[in-house]
Design an enzyme around this catalytic site. Structure first.
Site, PDB file in Angstrom:
ATOM      1  N   SER A   1      62.766  19.655  49.757  1.00 49.98           N
ATOM      2  CA  SER A   1      62.558  18.793  48.553  1.00 49.98           C
ATOM      3  C   SER A   1      62.384  19.852  47.218  1.00 49.98           C
ATOM      4  O   SER A   1      62.125  21.363  47.761  1.00 49.98           O
ATOM      5  CB  SER A   1      60.981  18.148  48.534  1.00 49.98           C
ATOM      6  OG  SER A   1      60.024  18.846  49.419  1.00 49.98           O
TER       7      SER A   1
ATOM      8  N   ILE B   1      61.033  22.986  44.750  1.00 50.51           N
ATOM      9  CA  ILE B   1      62.014  23.317  43.883  1.00 50.51           C
ATOM     10  C   ILE B   1      63.740  23.973  44.861  1.00 50.51           C
ATOM     11  O   ILE B   1      64.524  24.459  44.751  1.00 50.51           O
ATOM     12  CB  ILE B   1      60.759  24.675  43.346  1.00 50.51           C
ATOM     13  CG1 ILE B   1      60.223  24.141  42.196  1.00 50.51           C
ATOM     14  CG2 ILE B   1      61.902  25.736  42.796  1.00 50.51           C
ATOM     15  CD1 ILE B   1      58.864  25.364  41.871  1.00 50.51           C
TER      16      ILE B   1
ATOM     17  N   SER C   1      55.062  31.622  41.019  1.00 51.67           N
ATOM     18  CA  SER C   1      54.457  31.275  39.927  1.00 51.67           C
ATOM     19  C   SER C   1      53.726  31.451  38.682  1.00 51.67           C
ATOM     20  O   SER C   1      53.450  33.064  38.656  1.00 51.67           O
ATOM     21  CB  SER C   1      53.094  30.778  40.813  1.00 51.67           C
ATOM     22  OG  SER C   1      52.701  29.569  39.700  1.00 51.67           O
TER      23      SER C   1
ATOM     24  N   TYR D   1      44.996  30.067  45.619  1.00 51.50           N
ATOM     25  CA  TYR D   1      46.519  29.673  45.469  1.00 51.50           C
ATOM     26  C   TYR D   1      46.953  30.908  44.737  1.00 51.50           C
ATOM     27  O   TYR D   1      48.265  31.887  44.954  1.00 51.50           O
ATOM     28  CB  TYR D   1      47.057  28.712  45.548  1.00 51.50           C
ATOM     29  CG  TYR D   1      48.391  28.766  44.035  1.00 51.50           C
ATOM     30  CD1 TYR D   1      49.463  28.463  45.476  1.00 51.50           C
ATOM     31  CD2 TYR D   1      48.914  28.516  43.689  1.00 51.50           C
ATOM     32  CE1 TYR D   1      50.576  28.282  44.904  1.00 51.50           C
ATOM     33  CE2 TYR D   1      49.943  28.410  42.899  1.00 51.50           C
ATOM     34  CZ  TYR D   1      51.198  28.223  43.782  1.00 51.50           C
ATOM     35  OH  TYR D   1      52.180  28.162  42.814  1.00 51.50           O
TER      36      TYR D   1
ATOM     37  N   LYS E   1      49.603  34.093  45.372  1.00 52.68           N
ATOM     38  CA  LYS E   1      50.643  34.947  44.288  1.00 52.68           C
ATOM     39  C   LYS E   1      50.527  35.927  44.296  1.00 52.68           C
ATOM     40  O   LYS E   1      51.383  37.149  44.004  1.00 52.68           O
ATOM     41  CB  LYS E   1      50.679  34.051  43.313  1.00 52.68           C
ATOM     42  CG  LYS E   1      51.074  32.500  44.277  1.00 52.68           C
ATOM     43  CD  LYS E   1      52.544  32.104  44.828  1.00 52.68           C
ATOM     44  CE  LYS E   1      53.339  30.970  45.093  1.00 52.68           C
ATOM     45  NZ  LYS E   1      53.972  30.818  45.613  1.00 52.68           N
TER      46      LYS E   1
END
Length: 332
Positions: free
Chosen positions: A55, A57, A187, A200, A204
């Site tokens: 699903s 990207i 991101s 998160y 990253k």
């Protein structure tokens, strides 16, 4: 006179830069490569291994590559969804790909012991793997001080440690063949630490540290290794709904809406494919005003801090998610 000309040139350059950042949905390097760089079709016949391919990207990048005849390894937990993506990739390839050119690998990234077996299955099937795209991961929405320690551990296991484990397996394989390419879906928050997603964003930033270090480590070795960090901004996927919160086992549960200001998954996948084809070091993607904000915060950090303070964390949160709701309102 010479100083005046230099000053005029600088002003004109700044104006052009500002105009480009207003109209572009990616950084200037990636925009240049889209127009004048190597086409995605240069990857035709190569094998790209994509995690999180069922699903979002991952799926859209797979389709963008399939259109140009790139052979694919699609890895994720949900076999039925992978089969759906496979058929879409074959259909979108317009005859460039056959059934045997897309391998479905049901795979849980948290099962570290399965990584080597699955990577070897891909090599056995195609005889090679040219690119590993580490795309699997989850986001988060939470207040910093309320995040349970188990949430930090679970997210780093998925977003960081699973990526490192699979990548180390791939690099050992690339060492034997002399070349390879590691791409990682990071991101824009790996560059710009926005509020209310501490775990998160920490994960990253960790990816940037690990993979920038990897790239520099291999500069003078015999291995020709490309390392690409892909940094999408808000995108139309189920990423937001599936996000972690501050509590183990809980999902954020707010879906995206058609009225949200987000990049389409198709466009994001295309830009990711362009970045991979051109072996960029780091590529930013996002709708206005994401690009100007990133350039300001990275190259003019004092101005960035002022903007952060004036705009405020709650407004930045609403801008990021295109929702007229603060995190405290959602939790109440």
């Amino acid at each position: 006179m010479v100083l005046c000309l230099i000053g005029l040139a600088v002003v004109c350059y700044g104006i052009l830069y500002a105009i480009f950042l207003y109209v572009l949905d990616c950084d200037l390097e990636l925009a240049f490569y889209e127009k004048f760089g190597k086409p995605i079709s240069r990857l035709r016949g190569k094998v790209v291994f994509i995690t999180g391919a069922s699903s979002g990207i991952g799926e859209n990048t797979a389709i963008a590559l399939a259109k140009h005849g790139v052979k694919l390894v699609l890895a994720a937990r949900r076999k039925a969804e992978l089969e759906r993506v496979k058929q879409n990739c074959i259909a979108c390839s317009n005859g460039k790909l056959a059934e045997n050119d897309v391998l479905v690998l049901p795979m849980d990234m948290l099962d570290f012991d399965s990584h080597e077996k699955n990577f070897n299955l891909a090599v056995q099937h195609f005889g090679r793997v040219d690119v590993l795209l580490n795309n699997a991961g989850r986001s988060q929405r939470a207040n910093w001080e309320n995040i349970e320690m188990r949430v930090h551990k679970e997210m780093f296991d998925l977003n960081v440690f699973s990526v490192l484990n699979l990548s180390s397996i791939a690099i050992k394989y690339f060492n034997t063949v002399g070349s390879g390419h590691i791409a990682v879906t990071s991101s824009v928050t790996g560059v710009l630490p926005l509020p209310f997603s501490a775990t998160y964003i920490g994960s990253k930033h960790a990816l940037h540290g690990y993979f920038n270090s990897l790239r520099n480590e291999k500069l003078t070795t015999d291995l020709r290794l490309a390392v690409t960090l892909l940094c999408p901004g808000p995108t139309f996927t189920n990423f937001l709904q599936e996000s972690y919160t501050d509590t183990v086992g809980q999902k954020y549960g707010i879906p995206t809406q058609n009225t949200d200001r987000r990049m389409t998954g198709e466009r994001c996948g295309e830009l990711c494919a362009i970045a991979i084809a051109n072996e960029t070091h780091e590529s930013w993607m996002g709708l206005f005003p994401m690009m100007p904000l990133l350039y300001l915060f990275v190259y003019f950090p004092i101005i960035g801090r002022i903007i952060m303070k004036v705009v405020g964390p709650n407004n930045l949160f609403r801008f990021r998610d295109s929702k007229d709701i603060s995190l405290s309102e959602k939790q109440s």
